[in-house]
Enzyme design. Structure first.
Site, PDB file in Angstrom:
ATOM      1  N   THR A  54      30.995  21.638 -25.215  1.00 61.06           N
ATOM      2  CA  THR A  54      29.893  22.306 -25.918  1.00 61.06           C
ATOM      3  C   THR A  54      29.714  23.674 -25.269  1.00 61.06           C
ATOM      4  O   THR A  54      29.357  23.754 -24.090  1.00 61.06           O
ATOM      5  CB  THR A  54      28.571  21.514 -25.768  1.00 61.06           C
ATOM      6  OG1 THR A  54      28.778  20.201 -26.277  1.00 61.06           O
ATOM      7  CG2 THR A  54      27.444  22.184 -26.529  1.00 61.06           C
ATOM      8  N   LYS A  65      20.650  22.609 -21.651  1.00 59.22           N
ATOM      9  CA  LYS A  65      21.840  23.434 -21.917  1.00 59.22           C
ATOM     10  C   LYS A  65      21.976  23.718 -23.419  1.00 59.22           C
ATOM     11  O   LYS A  65      22.144  24.858 -23.838  1.00 59.22           O
ATOM     12  CB  LYS A  65      23.092  22.711 -21.405  1.00 59.22           C
ATOM     13  CG  LYS A  65      24.385  23.421 -21.771  1.00 59.22           C
ATOM     14  CD  LYS A  65      25.631  22.598 -21.477  1.00 59.22           C
ATOM     15  CE  LYS A  65      26.840  23.282 -22.117  1.00 59.22           C
ATOM     16  NZ  LYS A  65      28.085  22.560 -21.917  1.00 59.22           N
ATOM     17  N   LYS A 104      27.004  21.972 -33.823  1.00 58.90           N
ATOM     18  CA  LYS A 104      26.559  21.180 -32.664  1.00 58.90           C
ATOM     19  C   LYS A 104      25.175  21.640 -32.177  1.00 58.90           C
ATOM     20  O   LYS A 104      24.283  20.828 -31.949  1.00 58.90           O
ATOM     21  CB  LYS A 104      27.609  21.316 -31.545  1.00 58.90           C
ATOM     22  CG  LYS A 104      27.188  20.834 -30.185  1.00 58.90           C
ATOM     23  CD  LYS A 104      27.303  19.350 -30.017  1.00 58.90           C
ATOM     24  CE  LYS A 104      26.724  18.910 -28.680  1.00 58.90           C
ATOM     25  NZ  LYS A 104      26.686  17.477 -28.518  1.00 58.90           N
TER      26      LYS A 104
HETATM   27  P1  NAD Z   1      31.397  16.917 -16.444  1.00 60.86           P
HETATM   28  O1  NAD Z   1      30.758  17.939 -15.578  1.00 60.86           O
HETATM   29  O2  NAD Z   1      31.277  15.476 -16.091  1.00 60.86           O
HETATM   30  O3  NAD Z   1      32.959  17.252 -16.601  1.00 60.86           O
HETATM   31  C1  NAD Z   1      33.507  18.541 -16.635  1.00 60.86           C
HETATM   32  C2  NAD Z   1      34.794  18.490 -15.842  1.00 60.86           C
HETATM   33  O4  NAD Z   1      35.480  19.747 -15.955  1.00 60.86           O
HETATM   34  C3  NAD Z   1      34.574  18.227 -14.346  1.00 60.86           C
HETATM   35  O5  NAD Z   1      35.272  17.054 -13.956  1.00 60.86           O
HETATM   36  C4  NAD Z   1      35.131  19.495 -13.682  1.00 60.86           C
HETATM   37  O6  NAD Z   1      35.738  19.245 -12.424  1.00 60.86           O
HETATM   38  C5  NAD Z   1      36.140  19.956 -14.707  1.00 60.86           C
HETATM   39  N1  NAD Z   1      36.517  21.358 -14.588  1.00 60.86           N
HETATM   40  C6  NAD Z   1      35.712  22.444 -14.479  1.00 60.86           C
HETATM   41  N2  NAD Z   1      36.456  23.566 -14.411  1.00 60.86           N
HETATM   42  C7  NAD Z   1      37.764  23.172 -14.469  1.00 60.86           C
HETATM   43  C8  NAD Z   1      38.991  23.865 -14.442  1.00 60.86           C
HETATM   44  N3  NAD Z   1      39.060  25.192 -14.322  1.00 60.86           N
HETATM   45  N4  NAD Z   1      40.143  23.147 -14.532  1.00 60.86           N
HETATM   46  C9  NAD Z   1      40.103  21.796 -14.636  1.00 60.86           C
HETATM   47  N5  NAD Z   1      38.955  21.082 -14.663  1.00 60.86           N
HETATM   48  C10 NAD Z   1      37.795  21.766 -14.580  1.00 60.86           C
HETATM   49  O7  NAD Z   1      30.819  17.182 -17.917  1.00 60.86           O
HETATM   50  P2  NAD Z   1      30.844  16.166 -19.163  1.00 60.86           P
HETATM   51  O8  NAD Z   1      29.582  15.379 -19.206  1.00 60.86           O
HETATM   52  O9  NAD Z   1      32.169  15.476 -19.203  1.00 60.86           O
HETATM   53  O10 NAD Z   1      30.742  17.207 -20.364  1.00 60.86           O
HETATM   54  C11 NAD Z   1      31.844  18.002 -20.757  1.00 60.86           C
HETATM   55  C12 NAD Z   1      31.420  18.838 -21.948  1.00 60.86           C
HETATM   56  O11 NAD Z   1      30.994  17.965 -23.006  1.00 60.86           O
HETATM   57  C13 NAD Z   1      30.236  19.764 -21.670  1.00 60.86           C
HETATM   58  O12 NAD Z   1      30.469  20.973 -22.337  1.00 60.86           O
HETATM   59  C14 NAD Z   1      29.045  19.012 -22.230  1.00 60.86           C
HETATM   60  O13 NAD Z   1      28.000  19.863 -22.629  1.00 60.86           O
HETATM   61  C15 NAD Z   1      29.673  18.305 -23.412  1.00 60.86           C
HETATM   62  N6  NAD Z   1      28.982  17.059 -23.820  1.00 60.86           N
HETATM   63  C16 NAD Z   1      28.577  16.158 -22.901  1.00 60.86           C
HETATM   64  C17 NAD Z   1      27.948  14.997 -23.318  1.00 60.86           C
HETATM   65  C18 NAD Z   1      27.480  13.962 -22.322  1.00 60.86           C
HETATM   66  O14 NAD Z   1      26.728  13.055 -22.724  1.00 60.86           O
HETATM   67  N7  NAD Z   1      27.893  14.019 -21.071  1.00 60.86           N
HETATM   68  C19 NAD Z   1      27.737  14.764 -24.691  1.00 60.86           C
HETATM   69  C20 NAD Z   1      28.207  15.696 -25.617  1.00 60.86           C
HETATM   70  C21 NAD Z   1      28.828  16.842 -25.166  1.00 60.86           C
END
Ligand code: NAD
Length: 295
Positions: free
Chosen positions: A93, A243, A168
């Protein structure tokens, strides 16, 4: 079956990559965090030493990262290393502007691209029941659809590049506002001596009906599966709602739209977050609403 590179193996990306392995794809994964890489390995993915190494020879590259700056950073790195004719999909997102920039970058490198943010949370990621809202050219969407179907149930083409992100943040602005409205109604009912169940029974079959009430009811009891019955454990954490509401406000400001309730919802969630509740499910905002009476 395809060669898939998956970059970003956090709460969402980890289980999504695992579902691609289950579907029979050859998944090569990368994350900055060692524990996430280890989990992906035990889920059956091959682990690469970097994002660039992961995308070598991949038919499809998927990113699932925190924010626009991470997506642009990773896409800048990996696009030159991708095979000709490969497809790149971002499921994070992020802000609409960064999504458009990412599409432009992909086009510069001759790659098809789709923005495909998700709804459904970590439960949907684990159960492969996510909704994907997609932006990009029709051909790119058609190529992405079968891959996304391994991780979700509903896949909607919303329009050109960035339209998935637009859908979204509009959806989540409705969600943030409606959860506060439902919370306020329950708090008023408490003051008026009306039971939670009575309000639920009426509003869930009347014009106040909405998802925040009928699926995700913010008081314990009427909907046994809602986080309110589990001490407001997420679910969807309040800091993620901040966010998304902030992305909506940024987009509204950039586009000249006026969204006063979206703005107020963002402020209320920010206050809730700042008082140490960022990790609480967003339906816990009812606790903040309740606390306002004493102030
Ligand atoms: P998270 O923080 O658990 O995971 C993000 C991952 O990206 C981390 O493991 C981090 O180490 C990795 N990362 C960051 N920079 C990197 C790079 N340069 N190379 C490789 N890996 C890298 O977040 P999440 O909860 O998995 O969410 C991911 C996305 O999905 C976000 O944009 C969030 O807004 C969206 N989202 C989350 C949810 C939820 O319920 N968690 C629901 C819908 C959407």
């Amino acid at each position: 079956m395809a060669n898939v590179a998956f970059i970003g193996l956090g709460n969402m990306g980890g289980p999504m990559a695992a579902n691609l392995v289950k579907a029979g794809h050859k998944v090569t994964a990368f994350d900055l965090v060692a524990a996430s890489r280890d989990q992906a390995k035990s889920d059956g993915a091959a682990i690469a030493e970097s994002g660039v190494a992961a995308v070598k020879g991949a038919d499809v590259v998927i990113t699932m990262l925190p924010a626009g700056k991470h997506v642009l950073g990773v896409w800048n790195e990996v696009l030159p290393a991708m095979s000709k004719g490969a497809l790149i999909i971002d499921c994070s997102t992020i802000d609409v502007e960064s999504a458009k920039q990412a599409h432009a970058l992909a086009a510069k490198h001759g790659m098809a691209s789709v923005d495909a943010p998700v709804s459904g949370g970590t439960g949907g990621a684990k159960g492969a029941t996510l909704t994907f809202m997609c932006g990009g050219e029709a051909q790119a969407f058609a190529a992405a659809q079968p891959m996304l179907a391994n991780m979700g149930k509903k896949i909607v083409h919303c329009g050109a590049g960035g339209a998935g992100q637009a859908a979204k943040i509009c959806n989540n602005m409705i969600l943030g506002i409606s959860m506060i409205a439902v919370g306020e109604a329950f708090v008023l009912a408490e003051k008026l001596g009306l039971s939670h169940q009575a309000l639920f029974d009426v509003a869930s079959t009347s014009s106040g009906q909405c998802w925040s009430l009928t699926t995700y009811c913010p008081v314990p009891g009427p909907v046994p599966t809602s986080p309110a019955n589990n001490d407001y454990k997420p679910g969807f954490a309040s800091n993620l709602m901040v966010k998304d509401l902030t992305l909506a406000q940024d987009a509204a400001n950039a586009a000249g739209a006026v969204t006063p309730l979206g703005k107020h919802a963002q402020e209320l969630y920010k206050t809730f977050d700042a008082s140490g509740h960022g990790g609480v499910d967003f339906s816990g905002i009812i606790q903040h609403v309740r606390s306002l009476a004493g102030k």
